[in-house]
Design an enzyme around this catalytic site. Sequence first.
Site, PDB file in Angstrom:
ATOM      1  N   HIS A 190       0.879  -1.167   0.000  1.00  0.00           N
ATOM      2  CA  HIS A 190       0.000   0.000   0.000  1.00  0.00           C
ATOM      3  C   HIS A 190       0.921   1.222   0.000  1.00  0.00           C
ATOM      4  O   HIS A 190       2.030   1.158   0.543  1.00  0.00           O
ATOM      5  CB  HIS A 190      -0.828  -0.057   1.285  1.00  0.00           C
ATOM      6  CG  HIS A 190      -1.885   0.990   1.428  1.00  0.00           C
ATOM      7  ND1 HIS A 190      -1.607   2.282   1.782  1.00  0.00           N
ATOM      8  CD2 HIS A 190      -3.234   0.913   1.292  1.00  0.00           C
ATOM      9  CE1 HIS A 190      -2.739   2.964   1.854  1.00  0.00           C
ATOM     10  NE2 HIS A 190      -3.741   2.171   1.553  1.00  0.00           N
ATOM     11  N   ASP A 219       3.387  -4.546   7.951  1.00  0.00           N
ATOM     12  CA  ASP A 219       2.171  -3.739   7.835  1.00  0.00           C
ATOM     13  C   ASP A 219       0.995  -4.701   8.022  1.00  0.00           C
ATOM     14  O   ASP A 219       0.693  -5.503   7.137  1.00  0.00           O
ATOM     15  CB  ASP A 219       2.138  -3.069   6.460  1.00  0.00           C
ATOM     16  CG  ASP A 219       0.832  -2.310   6.211  1.00  0.00           C
ATOM     17  OD1 ASP A 219      -0.058  -2.344   7.085  1.00  0.00           O
ATOM     18  OD2 ASP A 219       0.712  -1.696   5.136  1.00  0.00           O
ATOM     19  N   GLN A 221      -4.186  -5.042   6.940  1.00  0.00           N
ATOM     20  CA  GLN A 221      -5.191  -5.946   6.357  1.00  0.00           C
ATOM     21  C   GLN A 221      -5.176  -7.328   6.995  1.00  0.00           C
ATOM     22  O   GLN A 221      -5.979  -8.185   6.616  1.00  0.00           O
ATOM     23  CB  GLN A 221      -4.961  -6.081   4.838  1.00  0.00           C
ATOM     24  CG  GLN A 221      -5.122  -4.791   4.066  1.00  0.00           C
ATOM     25  CD  GLN A 221      -6.557  -4.293   4.029  1.00  0.00           C
ATOM     26  OE1 GLN A 221      -7.509  -5.034   4.256  1.00  0.00           O
ATOM     27  NE2 GLN A 221      -6.733  -3.004   3.753  1.00  0.00           N
ATOM     28  N   LYS A 244     -10.101  -0.552  10.821  1.00  0.00           N
ATOM     29  CA  LYS A 244     -10.355  -1.689   9.932  1.00  0.00           C
ATOM     30  C   LYS A 244     -10.804  -2.926  10.706  1.00  0.00           C
ATOM     31  O   LYS A 244     -11.157  -3.935  10.111  1.00  0.00           O
ATOM     32  CB  LYS A 244      -9.107  -1.998   9.107  1.00  0.00           C
ATOM     33  CG  LYS A 244      -8.789  -0.914   8.057  1.00  0.00           C
ATOM     34  CD  LYS A 244      -7.794  -1.420   7.048  1.00  0.00           C
ATOM     35  CE  LYS A 244      -7.023  -0.351   6.334  1.00  0.00           C
ATOM     36  NZ  LYS A 244      -7.789   0.466   5.399  1.00  0.00           N
ATOM     37  N   CYS A 250      -4.694   2.709  -3.656  1.00  0.00           N
ATOM     38  CA  CYS A 250      -3.453   3.181  -3.009  1.00  0.00           C
ATOM     39  C   CYS A 250      -2.322   2.181  -3.216  1.00  0.00           C
ATOM     40  O   CYS A 250      -1.524   1.936  -2.296  1.00  0.00           O
ATOM     41  CB  CYS A 250      -3.664   3.445  -1.521  1.00  0.00           C
ATOM     42  SG  CYS A 250      -4.912   4.674  -1.195  1.00  0.00           S
TER      43      CYS A 250
END
Lengths: 145, 423
Positions: free
Chosen positions: B137, B213, B216, B239, B379
């Site tokens: 991302h 990261d 997600q 999220k 993104c």
Amino acid sequence: MDVSSLYNEQFMDHVTHPDYKYVLEGATHEHDGVNPSCGDELHLSIRLGDDGRIEECAYTGHGCAVSMASADMMSDLMVGKTPAEALELCALFKSMVTGAEKDDNKLEEELDEAAMLKDVSHMPARVKCAELAWRTLAEMMHESE
Amino acid sequence: MCAALTAEQLIVIERSPYKQDFPLLANNPNLTFLDSAATAQRPADVLDAERRFYETMNANPLRGLYRLSTEATQSIANARAHIARFIGALDDAGNPENDAIVFTRNASEALNLLARTVPEVVRLGPGDEVVISIMEHHSNLIPWQQVCAATGAKLVYLRLEDFSIPAAELEAKIGPHTKIVSVTHVSNVLGVQNNVAAIAARAHEVGALCIVDGAQSVPHIAVDVRSLGCDFLAFSAHKLGGPMGIGVLWGKPELLEAMPPFLVGGEMIDSVTETDAVWSQVPQKFEAGTQDAAGSFATDAALTYLEKHGMEALEERERLLASYLCEQLQTREYITIVGPSEPHRHVGAVAFDVRNIHPHDVASILDMSDVCIRAGHHCAQPLLSYLGWHSTCRASVAFYNDKADIDRLMEGLDTVWGIFNGR
């Protein structure tokens, strides 16, 4: 909003059977317009006649249906207009899609078929798609001034 | 091709027992929300917590010596402990590493914090390399791109084979010059899960640090930083059903100690003179200014909600939903999935293309029947360019979705196709 309010038959006709999507022979002015985040790319050409009026307007490129249909409607509208009139119409179109101009009669009278894109004013994310051709034409006119 | 779901599996996703817990979904029964990879909906428990904070314990945390402020301070400490347990950040005695949980505004800010402070710890400079993957991302790409431009280090990309990072790529790209490896756990476009444990192991083999990261992954799969073996993990509360404006950075305590502060100002100092300042202990060192205490309290409530239903059970349901989504998309010849065709390789998200129709038109027409999907570059422009796309559609599921949501998406897509093809 109903699907038919924007993506109606008349609109789709400009997408699937565009009248002005071709390379213009003998163009006097050309200009590129892009929407980098959408990937819309437009190459706009006009031929200005000896009388100072636009004889023909055409475009090539690719993008979403809104940007392409808008370019097709604009090309039709611009035939016979002076650069000053063209600029006024570009400004009016911008007022329409940003929701500033709501007078339907005036819009239909001056923008003709392109007035059907007024629903874009309810779709903020699509305003720059609809504006692309008009913005490109305005830039072209300003550049040649 | 996707293997079809069994009858038993279809029954599991037929209805959603969770929708009633989410006011926005419960109040809009005709809404089909398939954009949870962008932000999840929030359960009433989280909204109540946000309100309860302001109604019962509102005071500026850390500053006050009175009861309210102490309660606000305690609520932040409780949230840190809960988050630490949730991601398996436990010390050798099994206690949550509260002080290793840093609050930021979002995962992007957590990654920016790392990009601004870790280079100093590893003395990043010319000749060094920072390794990221091509599926990052922008939040885990631009910070490193800028750091490399500023320090003279080289940015190296792990590339893909059949939408995954092959093991050989780790051997080839992570080497003696590598100082930092920063990769996403799950791709926000492709939905694929990276083998972060192997990436972290390779990074450590060459003496580099490994950043993950988790934006997600943490919302969808049980994440355990100890078994991943990474040095840092960043994710966003919004999220996973928490409020917007809360991000989390977990880091190994000794690294957080060694890092300089990111933002400076109130709350993050021990003492200040006219010419100098002494930083607070971690994590306060990284939390300048008044924190969103209500947000961290509500994040605590979001984790409680997820744990009440069990991350494993929610993950299993989401895998079934993603499989059904994948399977249905593959029944339409006019749709191409941009990503792996195997359903089990999708965590939450499935990106796709509708032949000769711009994704923005697809999303606009779907919106007219209240179906929400994402359309664009997500993104992740370098990833899309690498794969040869300019933009795509993306539908993403969370446990509160059900089969009917996906069926309505498919009806909507048939309408889109019909409009553009004169039917």
